[in-house]
Design a protein around this motif. Sequence first.
Motif, mmCIF file in Angstrom:
data_model
loop_
_atom_site.group_PDB
_atom_site.id
_atom_site.type_symbol
_atom_site.label_atom_id
_atom_site.label_comp_id
_atom_site.label_asym_id
_atom_site.label_seq_id
_atom_site.Cartn_x
_atom_site.Cartn_y
_atom_site.Cartn_z
ATOM 1 N N ARG A 122 30.583 -55.045 -85.106
ATOM 2 C CA ARG A 122 30.614 -53.628 -85.449
ATOM 3 C C ARG A 122 31.397 -52.816 -84.422
ATOM 4 N N GLY A 123 31.474 -53.292 -83.189
ATOM 5 C CA GLY A 123 32.154 -52.550 -82.135
ATOM 6 C C GLY A 123 33.638 -52.815 -82.008
ATOM 7 N N ILE A 124 34.162 -53.772 -82.794
ATOM 8 C CA ILE A 124 35.583 -54.115 -82.711
ATOM 9 C C ILE A 124 36.286 -53.665 -83.993
ATOM 10 N N PRO A 125 37.399 -52.945 -83.898
ATOM 11 C CA PRO A 125 38.117 -52.512 -85.110
ATOM 12 C C PRO A 125 38.504 -53.694 -85.990
ATOM 13 N N ILE A 126 38.491 -53.461 -87.296
ATOM 14 C CA ILE A 126 38.801 -54.535 -88.239
ATOM 15 C C ILE A 126 40.195 -55.094 -87.994
ATOM 16 N N ILE A 127 41.148 -54.228 -87.683
ATOM 17 C CA ILE A 127 42.519 -54.708 -87.492
ATOM 18 C C ILE A 127 42.603 -55.661 -86.301
ATOM 19 N N VAL A 128 41.809 -55.412 -85.267
ATOM 20 C CA VAL A 128 41.796 -56.304 -84.109
ATOM 21 C C VAL A 128 41.186 -57.653 -84.486
ATOM 22 N N GLN A 129 40.143 -57.630 -85.311
ATOM 23 C CA GLN A 129 39.541 -58.880 -85.768
ATOM 24 C C GLN A 129 40.533 -59.691 -86.598
ATOM 25 N N LEU A 130 41.278 -58.999 -87.467
ATOM 26 C CA LEU A 130 42.286 -59.691 -88.265
ATOM 27 C C LEU A 130 43.370 -60.291 -87.377
ATOM 28 N N PHE A 167 43.079 -61.205 -84.288
ATOM 29 C CA PHE A 167 42.519 -62.331 -83.547
ATOM 30 C C PHE A 167 42.495 -63.590 -84.415
ATOM 31 N N ILE A 168 42.028 -63.440 -85.652
ATOM 32 C CA ILE A 168 41.934 -64.605 -86.546
ATOM 33 C C ILE A 168 43.320 -65.146 -86.894
ATOM 34 N N TYR A 169 44.272 -64.238 -87.145
ATOM 35 C CA TYR A 169 45.579 -64.689 -87.641
ATOM 36 C C TYR A 169 46.535 -65.087 -86.522
ATOM 37 N N PHE A 170 46.488 -64.386 -85.379
ATOM 38 C CA PHE A 170 47.458 -64.631 -84.319
ATOM 39 C C PHE A 170 46.912 -65.437 -83.141
ATOM 40 N N VAL A 171 45.594 -65.316 -82.872
ATOM 41 C CA VAL A 171 45.027 -65.986 -81.698
ATOM 42 C C VAL A 171 44.488 -67.369 -82.037
ATOM 43 N N PRO A 194 45.485 -69.649 -84.058
ATOM 44 C CA PRO A 194 46.482 -70.737 -84.046
ATOM 45 C C PRO A 194 46.735 -71.304 -82.647
ATOM 46 N N ASP A 195 46.591 -70.479 -81.609
ATOM 47 C CA ASP A 195 46.749 -70.983 -80.247
ATOM 48 C C ASP A 195 45.647 -71.966 -79.888
ATOM 49 N N TRP A 196 44.542 -71.912 -80.620
ATOM 50 C CA TRP A 196 43.418 -72.812 -80.382
ATOM 51 C C TRP A 196 43.394 -73.952 -81.410
ATOM 52 N N GLY A 197 44.464 -74.077 -82.185
ATOM 53 C CA GLY A 197 44.570 -75.183 -83.127
ATOM 54 C C GLY A 197 44.085 -74.883 -84.522
ATOM 55 N N LEU A 198 43.746 -73.623 -84.818
ATOM 56 C CA LEU A 198 43.263 -73.275 -86.157
ATOM 57 C C LEU A 198 44.230 -72.283 -86.786
ATOM 58 N N ASP A 199 45.178 -72.806 -87.553
ATOM 59 C CA ASP A 199 46.232 -71.992 -88.164
ATOM 60 C C ASP A 199 45.867 -71.734 -89.625
ATOM 61 N N LEU A 200 45.492 -70.505 -89.936
ATOM 62 C CA LEU A 200 45.037 -70.165 -91.275
ATOM 63 C C LEU A 200 46.126 -69.425 -92.051
ATOM 64 N N PRO A 201 46.223 -69.675 -93.363
ATOM 65 C CA PRO A 201 47.157 -68.883 -94.176
ATOM 66 C C PRO A 201 46.724 -67.434 -94.202
ATOM 67 N N PRO A 202 47.662 -66.505 -94.441
ATOM 68 C CA PRO A 202 47.337 -65.074 -94.375
ATOM 69 C C PRO A 202 46.161 -64.665 -95.255
ATOM 70 N N PHE A 203 46.135 -65.124 -96.507
ATOM 71 C CA PHE A 203 45.068 -64.683 -97.409
ATOM 72 C C PHE A 203 43.704 -65.114 -96.903
ATOM 73 N N LEU A 204 43.586 -66.361 -96.470
ATOM 74 C CA LEU A 204 42.306 -66.856 -95.965
ATOM 75 C C LEU A 204 41.900 -66.107 -94.698
ATOM 76 N N ALA A 205 42.870 -65.830 -93.831
ATOM 77 C CA ALA A 205 42.580 -65.063 -92.621
ATOM 78 C C ALA A 205 42.075 -63.664 -92.986
ATOM 79 N N GLY A 206 42.682 -63.058 -94.011
ATOM 80 C CA GLY A 206 42.236 -61.738 -94.446
ATOM 81 C C GLY A 206 40.820 -61.766 -94.999
ATOM 82 N N VAL A 207 40.514 -62.785 -95.792
ATOM 83 C CA VAL A 207 39.157 -62.911 -96.344
ATOM 84 C C VAL A 207 38.134 -63.079 -95.224
ATOM 85 N N LEU A 208 38.438 -63.940 -94.265
ATOM 86 C CA LEU A 208 37.513 -64.178 -93.159
ATOM 87 C C LEU A 208 37.338 -62.919 -92.309
ATOM 88 N N GLY A 209 38.447 -62.256 -92.000
ATOM 89 C CA GLY A 209 38.363 -61.063 -91.169
ATOM 90 C C GLY A 209 37.592 -59.941 -91.838
#
Length: 217
Positions: A63-71, A73-77, A79-94
């Motif tokens: 709740r304390g982190i803006p949604i855009i920052v969460q998106l 993190f999921i989409y850009f960060v 992958p650096d940890w080995g989890l590369d998600l397609p945009p749509f799935l990243a959007g759903v998760l975020g």
Amino acid sequence: MTEFFADTVRFAPVLLRGLLVTLELTVCALALSLVLGLVWVAMGRAQAAPLRWIARTVITVVRGIPIIVQLFFIYFVLPDWGLDLPPFLAGVLGLGLAYSVYQAENIRGGIGAVDKGLVEAGEALGMGRITLWRRVILPLGLRHALPATGNSMVMLLKDTSIASTITIAELTREGQLLAISTFKNGSVYALLALLYLAASLPLSALVRTLERRGRLT
């Protein structure tokens, strides 16, 4: 006005394609948010203290982190940890994760509004904890939470526009690309506003219908 109608006919196929992606994203993120919201509520009411602590921590952090920052993190960060998600799935998760904490609060408030007399009546009939939750507390709690959940649905629909920042070809991104390529900013963004409004009105009507049915049963 004639020019606007001509632009509407010209841009409609592209914008409607984006609207379809927006609706798909909304439905998937909404389903995930409801499931996760129920999980946070269940953990928050668990007897085990670590589960309650985890639920409170997740709700506070998300709740304390803006949604855009969460998106981002999921989409850009990730992958650096080995989890590369397609945009749509990243959007759903975020979006699903972000809205799950609000759904949890909606559900928790709905459960808190359940008449304690009904709970006591269920206990008097010999219902176990699980049966009581399944037949009494959760159905009534979800019914009480419906108005707030309906508002969250409309907000989620509008917030899918944030997903344009991670290259999802939803309505806002398609509109941005059209505006850039045609320089028809007025027509494009007026159409975007109308399409978002047209998509949100049925959701509001659905919630009102469910509320009326809930009062009659």
